[in-house]
Design an enzyme around this catalytic site. Structure first.
Site, PDB file in Angstrom:
ATOM      1  N   CYS A   1       0.827  -1.214  -0.185  1.00 28.79           N
ATOM      2  CA  CYS A   1       0.102  -0.013   0.084  1.00 28.79           C
ATOM      3  C   CYS A   1       0.917   1.307   0.045  1.00 28.79           C
ATOM      4  CB  CYS A   1      -0.863  -0.063   1.096  1.00 28.79           C
ATOM      5  SG  CYS A   1      -1.905   1.326   1.338  1.00 28.79           S
TER       6      CYS A   1
ATOM      7  N   CYS B   1      -5.256   5.987  -3.351  1.00 31.47           N
ATOM      8  CA  CYS B   1      -4.411   4.853  -3.557  1.00 31.47           C
ATOM      9  C   CYS B   1      -3.149   4.945  -4.047  1.00 31.47           C
ATOM     10  CB  CYS B   1      -5.315   3.676  -4.266  1.00 31.47           C
ATOM     11  SG  CYS B   1      -4.604   2.288  -4.645  1.00 31.47           S
TER      12      CYS B   1
END
Length: 258
Positions: free
Chosen positions: A74, A197
């Site tokens: 991530c 994101c």
């Protein structure tokens, strides 16, 4: 059991952070992690991140999706854990840490974290989209009318319909009038649209260069939660020295009891 937690956000992508160097957190309890991340019955977050000791680097990043399962890399979470490590005085301005996809270098100046991402050597071209892995799998597709686009409906359909149960993150992108690109992302594991994101922003920047929509190698990308910047080098279709840069901030701290 009790644990102090901290809440961090990077361009609206939010995470519960726990210092797990003493290995107190119940890592195998996916139900607990999902409950903590729940936005009605828990703290509320896109994911939970543990900071742990590592013998060869400054620290280890262990990332869990909001569904309680351990996830792939991530990018915004990586930037946030660098800010967290700085807060804990584990690092100063520079760091090297390890995550699920390998080693990462990063720098922090104030609230701005620049995170080195993994190299991208393979980009699969589809009829109207690209697919690549920037630490997590990403589908990148150009659309018109991005502000009104039904990201959740189309993202869920494609996440399962094209990529099956394992799935992929789905990114929809449109050029903006500032020389960069706007992005909206349906994120697997969260199973919803997120405000930002990091690995998706990275995929969009590389994808737009790959398709010839820009000749720049420093690309601003605007997510719903804020602005990020991606820089990289390219040689014969291989992308290296990829850096994702933007704000990462602590929001609050609290106590968890279970």
């Amino acid at each position: 059991m009790e644990n102090t937690f901290y809440k961090y956000q990077g361009t609206g992508n939010d995470f519960v952070m726990i210092d797990n160097r003493k290995k107190q957190f119940d890592k195998g309890n996916a139900e607990l992690i999902a409950k903590i991340c729940h936005r009605r019955f828990g703290v509320g977050a896109d994911g939970l991140i543990l900071l742990e000791n590592d013998d060869n680097t400054d620290f280890r990043m262990v990332y869990y999706n909001a569904d309680g399962n351990e996830g792939s890399m991530c990018g915004n979470g990586g930037r946030c854990i660098v800010a967290f490590a700085h807060f804990l005085n584990i690092i100063q301005e520079k760091t090297v840490f390890i995550a699920v996809d390998g080693l990462h270098e990063a720098t922090i100046v104030g609230d701005i974290v620049s995170l080195k991402m993994t190299d991208v050597g393979e980009i699969k071209e589809k009829s109207n989209a690209l697919f690549m892995n920037t630490g997590s799998p990403h589908h990148v597709q150009m659309v018109k009318g991005l502000p009104s686009f039904d990201v959740v409906k189309e993202g869920a359909r494609m996440r399962y319909g094209i990529y099956g149960e394992k799935g992929s993150n789905i990114n929809f992108v449109e050029p903006n009038d500032k020389g960069g690109f706007d992005i909206r992302t349906y994120e697997r594991g969260v199973e919803d649209e997120t405000l930002s994101c990091g690995t998706g922003v990275t995929a969009v920047a590389i994808g737009m260069y790959h398709l010839g929509y820009t000749k720049e190698k420093t690309i601003p990308v605007n997510a719903l939660g804020g602005n990020l910047e991606v820089t990289f080098k390219e040689n014969n279709g291989v992308y290296s020295d990829i850096y994702l840069q933007g704000e990462a901030k602590q929001v609050f701290k609290g106590e968890l009891t279970w």
